[in-house]
Enzyme design. Sequence first.
Site, mmCIF file in Angstrom:
data_model
loop_
_atom_site.group_PDB
_atom_site.id
_atom_site.type_symbol
_atom_site.label_atom_id
_atom_site.label_comp_id
_atom_site.label_asym_id
_atom_site.label_seq_id
_atom_site.Cartn_x
_atom_site.Cartn_y
_atom_site.Cartn_z
ATOM 1 N N LYS A 1 0.770 -1.316 -0.059
ATOM 2 C CA LYS A 1 0.261 0.179 0.227
ATOM 3 C C LYS A 1 0.359 1.287 0.071
ATOM 4 O O LYS A 1 0.209 1.828 -0.682
ATOM 5 C CB LYS A 1 -0.910 -0.597 1.334
ATOM 6 C CG LYS A 1 -1.783 -1.167 0.650
ATOM 7 C CD LYS A 1 -3.177 -0.681 1.865
ATOM 8 C CE LYS A 1 -4.220 -1.767 2.070
ATOM 9 N NZ LYS A 1 -5.573 -1.391 2.882
ATOM 10 N N LYS B 1 -8.202 -8.987 -8.558
ATOM 11 C CA LYS B 1 -9.015 -9.202 -8.188
ATOM 12 C C LYS B 1 -10.647 -7.857 -8.020
ATOM 13 O O LYS B 1 -10.346 -6.937 -9.108
ATOM 14 C CB LYS B 1 -8.798 -8.694 -6.532
ATOM 15 C CG LYS B 1 -9.399 -9.000 -5.187
ATOM 16 C CD LYS B 1 -8.425 -9.322 -4.107
ATOM 17 C CE LYS B 1 -10.136 -9.469 -2.711
ATOM 18 N NZ LYS B 1 -8.648 -9.123 -1.406
ATOM 19 N N LYS C 1 -14.033 -2.014 -5.579
ATOM 20 C CA LYS C 1 -15.194 -1.384 -5.552
ATOM 21 C C LYS C 1 -14.357 0.588 -6.431
ATOM 22 O O LYS C 1 -14.509 0.666 -6.612
ATOM 23 C CB LYS C 1 -15.645 -1.148 -4.281
ATOM 24 C CG LYS C 1 -14.313 -0.278 -3.607
ATOM 25 C CD LYS C 1 -15.430 0.874 -2.374
ATOM 26 C CE LYS C 1 -13.902 1.141 -1.882
ATOM 27 N NZ LYS C 1 -14.300 2.999 -1.059
#
Length: 336
Positions: A112, A195, A198
Amino acid sequence: MRRILSGIQPTAKIHIGNYLGAVRNWVRLQREDYDPLFCAVDLHALTVPQDPAELRAATREMVATLMAAGIDPDRSTIFVQSHVPAHSELAWLFSCVTPMGWLNRMTQFKEKAGKHRDQAMVGLYTYPVLMAADILVYQATHVPVGEDQKQHLELAREIAGSFNHRYGVDLFPLPEPQILGEATRVMSLRDGTKKMSKSDASDFSRINLTDDADLIAQKIRKAKTDPEPLPSEPAGLDGRAEAANLVALYAAMAEQPPAAVLADYGGQNFAPFKAALADLMVAHLAPIAGELRRLLADPGTVEAVLARGAARARALGETTLAETQETMGLLARPTG
Ligand code: TRP
């Protein structure tokens, strides 16, 4: 008695990947002999930039979604992480007994933070310590998590074990990961190697729990495939990421092994298979979407559930926090 704790980040528009990967499994953990606690982890969401109004709406929507999907407030404790201050307080105490070297191993932080590690927020780095506190503040014994959270859970076990050892106490049980059913990792409908997410720019990459029947059918019809017919056995899905994803999705929805799905559809083209998959999804998701709409129109019901959940979670959490503080040498709080 198993004490079960799990958390999910509040995101507006939960998609079928979150549902099959987490929430559906939680529904099954509501048994007489378990004590399940489920929380929307809004403090974890703050480790990346959030729009305040959107975060608030997403938190409410996530709680409504859990309820619509079958988490029953009479059988589970449903709450919002920030409503129980003991999580943050225990996280501070744990941060004082967790070596930086343990956090430096965390692969999710490395992914991240990327190349700009100096710009990453401290909270993103210490995220796993807060997650350990989420679990241990309830002395939870079992934690249903996805594959991607196993390393964080391992850290929670290390923190629990080293704390007990350092202070010569038996305060924290070592929480067990509970990986349930088929590991359902749902991939994008546009790219079977990514994956389902959203944050994907294309809404056609995912099925949202709020999509209506027509939209679901349309998204499945347009889902990427390849020109070959479906294979008769799972081995034939190797190297066919999109086909494998649709078969996995069907298997998860129908609660059948992929081999059974292929025994029915092997040798056929995608069209009839996609039609059956769309029907299956609509049948499964339509009642959830309906209940979600009803709950979103009735915020009082959700608020009442959260008030009840927070009260129980606070009572449990405060007890562990006070014991931890005492163990570490903090002066007992004045009474009265
Ligand atoms: N980190 C988890 C995720 O991103 C969410 C989470 C936070 C969690 N606290 C938790 C999961 C405690 C299980 C237990 O999926």
